[in-house]
Design a protein around this motif. Structure first.
Motif, PDB file in Angstrom:
ATOM      1  N   SER A 177       0.863  -1.200  -0.036  1.00 41.77           N
ATOM      2  CA  SER A 177      -0.070   0.100  -0.074  1.00 41.77           C
ATOM      3  C   SER A 177       0.848   1.351  -0.011  1.00 41.77           C
ATOM      4  CB  SER A 177      -1.153   0.127   1.262  1.00 41.77           C
ATOM      5  OG  SER A 177      -1.652  -1.229   1.116  1.00 41.77           O
ATOM      6  N   ARG A 178       2.064   1.113   0.609  1.00 41.82           N
ATOM      7  CA  ARG A 178       2.991   2.335   0.669  1.00 41.82           C
ATOM      8  C   ARG A 178       3.693   2.690  -0.605  1.00 41.82           C
ATOM      9  NH1 ARG A 178       8.224   3.389   2.539  1.00 41.82           N
ATOM     10  NH2 ARG A 178       8.893   1.198   2.534  1.00 41.82           N
ATOM     11  N   TRP A 179       3.972   1.494  -1.617  1.00 37.25           N
ATOM     12  CA  TRP A 179       5.015   1.783  -2.462  1.00 37.25           C
ATOM     13  C   TRP A 179       4.512   2.697  -3.691  1.00 37.25           C
ATOM     14  CZ3 TRP A 179       7.084  -3.832  -3.586  1.00 37.25           C
ATOM     15  CH2 TRP A 179       8.022  -4.136  -2.650  1.00 37.25           C
ATOM     16  N   PRO A 180       2.939   2.711  -3.904  1.00 43.03           N
ATOM     17  CA  PRO A 180       2.621   3.408  -4.972  1.00 43.03           C
ATOM     18  C   PRO A 180       2.919   4.949  -4.747  1.00 43.03           C
ATOM     19  CG  PRO A 180       1.072   1.883  -4.671  1.00 43.03           C
ATOM     20  CD  PRO A 180       1.777   1.762  -3.686  1.00 43.03           C
TER      21      PRO A 180
ATOM     22  N   LEU B 294      -5.482  -6.614   1.330  1.00 43.60           N
ATOM     23  CA  LEU B 294      -4.983  -5.447   0.735  1.00 43.60           C
ATOM     24  C   LEU B 294      -5.989  -4.398   0.317  1.00 43.60           C
ATOM     25  CD1 LEU B 294      -2.494  -4.091  -0.711  1.00 43.60           C
ATOM     26  CD2 LEU B 294      -3.222  -5.389  -2.851  1.00 43.60           C
TER      27      LEU B 294
ATOM     28  N   GLU C 264      -8.109   0.382  -2.751  1.00 45.83           N
ATOM     29  CA  GLU C 264      -7.498   1.400  -3.508  1.00 45.83           C
ATOM     30  C   GLU C 264      -6.097   0.991  -3.856  1.00 45.83           C
ATOM     31  OE1 GLU C 264      -5.883   6.017  -2.974  1.00 45.83           O
ATOM     32  OE2 GLU C 264      -7.157   5.065  -1.390  1.00 45.83           O
ATOM     33  N   ALA C 265      -5.212   0.141  -3.144  1.00 48.69           N
ATOM     34  CA  ALA C 265      -3.948  -0.307  -3.338  1.00 48.69           C
ATOM     35  C   ALA C 265      -4.230  -1.201  -4.486  1.00 48.69           C
ATOM     36  CB  ALA C 265      -3.107  -0.756  -2.285  1.00 48.69           C
TER      37      ALA C 265
ATOM     38  N   GLU D  86      -4.597   0.556  -7.790  1.00 50.51           N
ATOM     39  CA  GLU D  86      -3.252   1.191  -8.356  1.00 50.51           C
ATOM     40  C   GLU D  86      -2.348   0.148  -8.876  1.00 50.51           C
ATOM     41  OE1 GLU D  86      -2.704   4.861  -5.289  1.00 50.51           O
ATOM     42  OE2 GLU D  86      -2.411   2.984  -4.385  1.00 50.51           O
ATOM     43  N   TYR D  87      -2.237  -1.005  -8.334  1.00 47.92           N
ATOM     44  CA  TYR D  87      -1.334  -1.983  -9.059  1.00 47.92           C
ATOM     45  C   TYR D  87      -2.026  -2.410 -10.246  1.00 47.92           C
ATOM     46  CZ  TYR D  87       1.696  -2.591  -5.321  1.00 47.92           C
ATOM     47  OH  TYR D  87       2.659  -2.195  -4.241  1.00 47.92           O
TER      48      TYR D  87
ATOM     49  N   SER E  33      -3.961  -7.078 -10.381  1.00 43.02           N
ATOM     50  CA  SER E  33      -3.696  -6.644  -8.924  1.00 43.02           C
ATOM     51  C   SER E  33      -3.055  -7.721  -8.307  1.00 43.02           C
ATOM     52  CB  SER E  33      -5.018  -6.251  -8.068  1.00 43.02           C
ATOM     53  OG  SER E  33      -6.016  -7.262  -7.855  1.00 43.02           O
TER      54      SER E  33
ATOM     55  N   SER F  13      -5.930   5.405   7.711  1.00 40.71           N
ATOM     56  CA  SER F  13      -5.360   4.828   6.589  1.00 40.71           C
ATOM     57  C   SER F  13      -5.158   3.204   7.051  1.00 40.71           C
ATOM     58  CB  SER F  13      -4.000   5.200   6.261  1.00 40.71           C
ATOM     59  OG  SER F  13      -3.121   5.502   7.426  1.00 40.71           O
TER      60      SER F  13
END
Length: 602
Positions: free
Chosen positions: A262-265, A287, A290-291, A294-295, A303, A414
């Motif tokens: 979740s932090r990487w994007p 997960l 939203e994450a 994003e993937y 995802s 979060s």
């Protein structure tokens, strides 16, 4: 695939890659490599760029290292050996060395001193990074090829049903041993290979998760070893480190956790990873949607592959949110909903053929997929780490400041965090009055850090004279959660303590308090009548009869109170005269005071 118990018996080509490592030219990375125990087992190498090199440790070197460690472990007293090794390659070598000499690996969930002290009776010896690295240096200096070959031939047999013990958080408040067999792990890695063989291919496994928990142990160590797929030696924590591995290794598979993914994007280099890893695996909790989106948007529509399971059960199901948010049982796993709503399963990973009940509530759809609906016990996962709330409470109550403790999960902006509500002892109350709430919370935080990983420690604290038990003597989670927000009358009580006939409070004035509306436009000030109401309400919780108000004497308001202010309130009870004197302070300033006079009860 090779069975895990056959890994040392010469059934795999000697040059098959086992572990890969990247060294970079900057001093920081060189220091990191030294602390993580880079060895001289590198038998192959290639240069991917002027500043990055990848080295490969092959199967022959792996077997030789295993045999050297086995010869050392074989001489140790006892049969149970604890693995407290952070270097993934050294851990893998030590794990199979212990198995090869017929002893039992014990894998603690944490290497903190307090945690290991609690498990002191569960193991007879310990292998650490330092001891394994020292052994490697000694072996390289003293052994000759003939003795190395003789030793390697001696340590090749592993019992297919050899026991291994992992530890997880038990609902009783103590670390819970989970004893499994190598056959169970072998069944699980075969399930993983059957499910994702084509997806993983020959890619190098790169991971951000530790290998001492079952997810990291399986995906980062055992599955690659069984499948002949190399694993990366050190953890990656950001996209740029992952890109370095991609540059050096080529095709990769990433094994991570929801908090990391979740932090990487939001970090530099995420959207430009090339070539894109063949798969992102995630486990340890759901997960965020939203994450997952994003993937899917960044990497071609898919995802991450999420894995659901536990230390006790092994893998149970999987999902890819770009296709479905429901969980699909893994190949060979039978699932059903029990009479109490709990998920039940039959699995080759369990070591028996009976139905096993979990503590997860579920519902099933018409296609046999299931949706998780919360826990039926008090185990929670934070950033992929499992923690027992009863264990946190038990550890808190060992501190002299704590008379009683209760913990509760709190939904954050979060992510979920833990809140702790503490009933203070007399010593704790004195410490609160002397040093304040923040210092007291830091003291208890340090106390817990002796036993737990930092990520699972309480982030919010409330200090009370007594815990908010209901009429049935219960502590409902909803009541505990309410301690972390404003009360119905608006006041937010951060801490309270008793000192003889005095009650001491630390209060927060919520900025959104309705009483600020119109009082005054542009310069909101807490009305004096609200301060008086709070003093009466709080006094009535501990002083019978205050509700029978007779008068308010010597009332003074000497300083304005703005939104968000932290107030210190003191209530002094004079029982013979049926009076409660109250005084509010804002920092070093007096801001309100008075005397509540109440009638004699009839």
């Amino acid at each position: 695939m090779i069975a895990l118990h056959d890994l040392l018996r010469g059934r795999r080509a000697a040059h098959t890659p086992v572990c890969r490592d990247v060294s970079r030219g900057d001093a920081q990375d060189q220091a990191q490599g030294q602390t993580q125990g880079q060895t001289q087992d590198r038998v192959q190498g290639h240069s991917s760029s002027a500043s990055k090199t990848a080295t490969t440790i092959d199967h022959a070197a792996f077997c030789a290292r295993v045999a050297a460690i086995a010869a050392h472990v074989d001489k140790q007293q006892g049969t149970r050996c604890a693995l407290c090794i952070d270097d993934t390659y050294d851990f893998a070598c030590a794990l199979f060395a212990i198995l090869a000499c017929g002893k039992e690996p014990v894998i603690p969930a944490s290497a903190t001193p307090g945690y290991l002290a609690d498990l002191a009776g569960a193991y007879d010896s310990v292998l650490t990074d330092a001891s394994v690295q020292a052994l490697a240096r000694e072996t390289s200096l003293m052994s000759d090829p003939a003795s190395s070959a003789e030793r390697a031939g001696r340590y090749t047999h592993i019992d297919p049903h050899a026991p291994l013990t992992l530890y997880t958080s038990g609902s009783s408040g103590t670390p819970k041993p989970i004893r499994k067999t190598l056959a169970q792990f072998d069944a699980e890695v075969r399930t993983l290979e059957n499910q994702w063989r084509d997806l993983a291919g020959t890619a190098t496994v790169v991971a951000s998760v530790p290998h001492r928990h079952i997810y990291g142990l399986l995906f980062r160590v055992l599955w690659p070893l069984a499948a002949g797929r190399p694993f990366d030696r050190t953890a990656v924590n950001e996209p740029q480190q992952l890109q370095t591995r991609i540059d050096a290794y080529g095709a990769t598979v990433v094994v991570s956790a929801p908090a990391q993914l979740s932090r990487w994007p939001a970090l530099p280099g995420f959207a430009t990873l090339a070539p894109v890893p063949r798969a992102f695996f995630s486990s340890g909790g759901p997960l965020a949607e939203e994450a997952a989106r994003e993937y899917a948007a960044a990497f071609g529509g898919a995802s991450p592959v999420e894995i659901y399971g536990s230390t006790e059960t092994g893998g149970i199901g999987w999902r890819c949110q770009s296709a479905s948010t429901a969980w699909q049982p893994l190949v060979g796993i039978d699932t059903r909903r029990g009479v109490d709503g709990a998920l039940e399963l039959r699995s080759p990973h369990l070591g028996h053929d009976d139905w096993h009940r979990t503590d997860d509530a579920v519902s099933f759809d018409a296609n046999g997929r299931f949706t998780l609906q919360g826990r039926l016990d008090r185990i929670v996962k934070l950033d992929g780490k499992r923690v027992s709330l009863p264990e946190l409470e038990a550890r808190l109550m060992l501190h002299p400041y704590v008379a009683q403790a209760a913990t509760v999960p709190l939904a954050g902006v979060s992510r979920e965090r833990i809140g702790a509500v503490i009933a203070l002892s007399e010593t704790g109350s004195a410490a609160l009055r002397a040093s304040g709430r923040i210092a007291l919370a830091k003291t208890l935080h340090r106390h817990l850090a002796t036993y737990f990983d930092t990520v699972v420690l309480p982030r919010r604290w409330r200090f009370r004279i007594a815990l908010p038990y209901d009429a049935r003597g219960k502590l409902p989670a909803t009541t505990l959660a309410q301690a972390f927000g404003p009360r119905p009358e608006g006041v937010e009580v951060l801490a309270e303590a008793r000192d003889g006939n005095e009650l001491h409070y630390e209060l927060r004035v919520p900025p959104s308090l309705v009483h600020f509306d119109g009082h005054f436009p542009g310069v909101p000030i807490l009305p004096g009548v609200v301060q008086l109401d709070w003093a009466i309400r709080l006094a009535s919780e501990h002083v019978p009869g205050v509700d029978g108000l007779a008068s308010i004497d010597r009332l003074k308001f000497t300083a304005p109170v703005r939104p968000g202010a932290l107030l210190a309130l003191t209530l002094a009870h004079d029982a013979p005269r049926r009076r409660v004197q109250f005084s509010y302070r804002l920092g070093e300033r007096d801001c309100a005071s008075g005397v509540i006079v109440y009638r004699e009860s009839t």
